[in-house]
Design an enzyme around this catalytic site. Sequence first.
Site, short mmCIF file in Angstrom:
data_model
loop_
_atom_site.label_atom_id
_atom_site.label_comp_id
_atom_site.label_asym_id
_atom_site.label_seq_id
_atom_site.Cartn_x
_atom_site.Cartn_y
_atom_site.Cartn_z
N TRP A 95 0.83 -1.21 0.00
CA TRP A 95 0.00 0.00 0.00
C TRP A 95 0.86 1.25 0.00
O TRP A 95 0.52 2.24 -0.65
CB TRP A 95 -0.99 0.01 1.18
N LYS A 130 -12.59 -1.46 7.44
CA LYS A 130 -11.99 -2.40 8.40
C LYS A 130 -12.54 -2.14 9.80
O LYS A 130 -13.31 -2.91 10.32
CB LYS A 130 -10.46 -2.31 8.38
N ASP A 134 -1.53 6.78 6.22
CA ASP A 134 -2.62 5.92 5.79
C ASP A 134 -2.91 4.99 6.96
O ASP A 134 -2.12 4.09 7.26
CB ASP A 134 -2.16 5.13 4.55
C1 LIG Z 1 -3.40 0.05 4.40
C2 LIG Z 1 -4.33 0.16 3.24
N1 LIG Z 1 -4.30 1.26 2.46
C3 LIG Z 1 -5.11 1.40 1.41
C4 LIG Z 1 -6.01 0.42 1.07
C5 LIG Z 1 -6.91 0.65 -0.12
O1 LIG Z 1 -8.13 1.05 0.36
P1 LIG Z 1 -9.40 1.33 -0.55
O2 LIG Z 1 -9.84 0.00 -1.08
O3 LIG Z 1 -10.35 1.95 0.42
O4 LIG Z 1 -9.00 2.25 -1.64
C6 LIG Z 1 -6.11 -0.72 1.84
C7 LIG Z 1 -7.08 -1.77 1.50
O5 LIG Z 1 -7.12 -2.85 2.03
C8 LIG Z 1 -5.24 -0.87 2.95
O6 LIG Z 1 -5.28 -1.96 3.72
#
Ligand SMILES: Cc1ncc(COP(=O)(O)O)c(C=O)c1O
Length: 365
Positions: free
Chosen positions: A106, A200, A176
């Site tokens: 991520w 989550k 994030d």
């Molecule tokens: C740490 C993290 N950042 C970003 C994301 C992406 O999130 P989204 O699907 O809300 O764009 C996730 C998705 O699991 C994640 O775990």
Amino acid sequence: MNSTITRAFNFNAGPSALPLEVLEKAQQELINYNNAGMSIMEMSHRSKDYDEVHNEAIARLRSLYTIPENYEVLFLQGGASLQFTMVPMNFLKEDQTASYVLTGSWSEKALKEALLFGKTAEAASTKENKYRNIPTLNEIRFNQSDAYVHITSNNTIYGTQWKEFPTTGEVPLVADMSSDILSKPVDISKFGIIYAGAQKNLGPSGVTVVIIRKDLLEKANKNIPTMLKYSTHADSNSLYNTPPTFGIYMLGEVLKWVEAQGGLEGIAKNNEEKAKLIYDVIDQSNGFYRGHAETSSRSLMNITFRVTDEELEKQFLIEAKEAGFVGLNGHRSVGGCRASTYNAVPVEACQALANFMIEFQKKHQ
Ligand SMILES: Cc1ncc(COP(=O)(O)O)c(C=O)c1O
């Protein structure tokens, strides 16, 4: 609680378990919210009923985290993935560099988006160690002229989590927090921006929570699309356009539930207890189960592990599924096993998984 309902042992990584009490309340209110003769989904986002839901959710989040006055709480859409874009689009100026700490896929994705807007640097990376750890604070490099430093507070795929956060002085720290928001107390004042997709710990997918320091709003790039400016949403209390009303209603109910668990301190204690049940089995298995993360970087939200050999691992996942455990396959990019023990996963589910792992080892060793 309705005891006749069978609920799965839900270890999904996201979307993931929601508190049963919250689902039941939503079910009760679904057809007739507050005697309005309609659900919250069916009413105007400018109505009095919705307005209360919206503002209460903001107020509860502020109170749970003791968010200082000089921060805005925003409810946006587009998931955390759109934040990967909005952060550099708003805050990376042509002559500046944004520094990213790489601790997993991520963070890599966040960095990739920033490259579209300006100069970037790696503040640290644990890629060579297969993302088994979080860098120590003194390994993190950045300049005081940087636009910001970006981190991923919990790495959903690799199962690592920051235990303490860097102090970045005048340089805004951007986090994030998608997979560990609301899981423990955090000093918000260390951060310039915190963002998280809701699916989550916060509620259903569709809402993205952003906590942003107000002075940053004024410094943001001006020549960007209206909907992608943080200030647009801050100026209109996240009601510039139609917000994801049902998701925000659910978020508000989840926040009430967190309060009833003893707030973030209470939640953190539960989360520690839950994760310990499973990590203890891994640690006492004499290598039958192997954790992916280094012990000091272990996540309390996503427990990643391997079973001693590949065939047995497949068998483990098959038998676990048969026994009613859902979501234990590791992320498709890394394989292995992962138990996501987010806030709403009950301790009983974690105990059941720990027992299952012990029994599986006895049977197959
Ligand atoms: C740490 C993290 N950042 C970003 C994301 C992406 O999130 P989204 O699907 O809300 O764009 C996730 C998705 O699991 C994640 O775990």
